[in-house]
Design a protein around this motif. Structure first.
Motif, PDB file in Angstrom:
ATOM      1  N   GLU A  34     -20.674 -37.869  58.177  1.00  0.00           N
ATOM      2  CA  GLU A  34     -19.902 -36.960  57.320  1.00  0.00           C
ATOM      3  C   GLU A  34     -18.573 -37.592  56.920  1.00  0.00           C
ATOM      4  N   VAL A  37     -19.180 -40.299  54.276  1.00  0.00           N
ATOM      5  CA  VAL A  37     -19.449 -39.762  52.943  1.00  0.00           C
ATOM      6  C   VAL A  37     -18.158 -39.244  52.311  1.00  0.00           C
ATOM      7  N   TYR A 145     -23.365 -42.472  46.221  1.00  0.00           N
ATOM      8  CA  TYR A 145     -22.849 -41.186  46.690  1.00  0.00           C
ATOM      9  C   TYR A 145     -23.990 -40.178  46.849  1.00  0.00           C
ATOM     10  N   LYS A 149     -25.303 -38.459  50.350  1.00  0.00           N
ATOM     11  CA  LYS A 149     -25.310 -36.996  50.517  1.00  0.00           C
ATOM     12  C   LYS A 149     -26.711 -36.496  50.860  1.00  0.00           C
TER      13      LYS A 149
END
Length: 203
Positions: A34, A37, A145, A149
């Motif tokens: 997390e 990201v 990205y 995710k």
């Protein structure tokens, strides 16, 4: 010979300690992924997610009774393709629908062109082709990205599914008594290990 209580307690503490460290490790994975990201360390996130996804597939397959589980020796585990693991789960799900009656995984999660296989294909294209073509470099950076995710979401789904199936095995073993288990790859090195174990048992 009676085992001393102190030794039994030591063994119990050791197992509990290992379990706690494993829980901490998996919690750390989500925190790191997390953070990666959110801070645009997409390559790190994708590597972490791939490892987590492969690990959860091993766990699920092991709970279901497949030989390509986490107990397989490292030198053999590395020769088991992640695509074979997914295909084995696709077949298992089709042959044993009752086991997946309450799953939160989409119907196409394990299919050939489904969510997980598509994510792995994108991940491989990104990782292996990032620095090959200057004209595609900017586009690949932007795409990373979305891959990161999605990988986090798919990892979480598999963690939840592994937990669900473990609980199902514990509380409803009758669902697994006559389950159909078909390995997708007849040449899989994990099957060779299973054959060796059976031959040793028959000696």
């Amino acid at each position: 010979m009676k085992v001393p209580e102190s030794m039994i307690e030591s063994m119990r503490n050791s197992k509990e300690n290992i379990k706690k460290r494993q829980v901490d490790m998996h919690r750390d994975f989500f925190s790191r992924a997390e953070y990666a990201v959110e801070n645009r360390f997409y390559l790190e996130a994708i590597f972490l997610e791939y490892a987590a996804i492969e690990g959860r597939l091993e766990v699920i397959l092991g709970v279901l009774g497949f030989p390509c589980n986490k107990e397989l020796a490292d030198e053999k585990r590395k020769h088991v393709n992640i695509s074979d693991r997914i295909e084995c789960l696709r077949k298992y799900r089709n042959n044993n629908p009752d086991v997946f009656k309450r799953t939160k995984l989409p119907n196409n999660y394990f299919t050939k062109h489904g969510k997980l296989q598509s994510w792995i294909k994108k991940r491989n294209t990104f990782v292996h082709g990032l620095l090959k073509n200057v004209d595609e470099y900017a586009a690949r950076k932007k795409e990373s990205y979305d891959i990161a995710k999605q990988g986090l979401e798919y990892s979480r789904r598999l963690y939840n599914e592994a937990k669900r199936i473990r609980n199902l095995v514990k509380n409803h073993p009758e669902l697994f008594a006559k389950a159909v288990i078909i390995c997708q790859n007849s040449n899989c090195i994990a099957i060779e290990k299973e054959k060796e174990s059976q031959e040793a048992a028959n000696v």
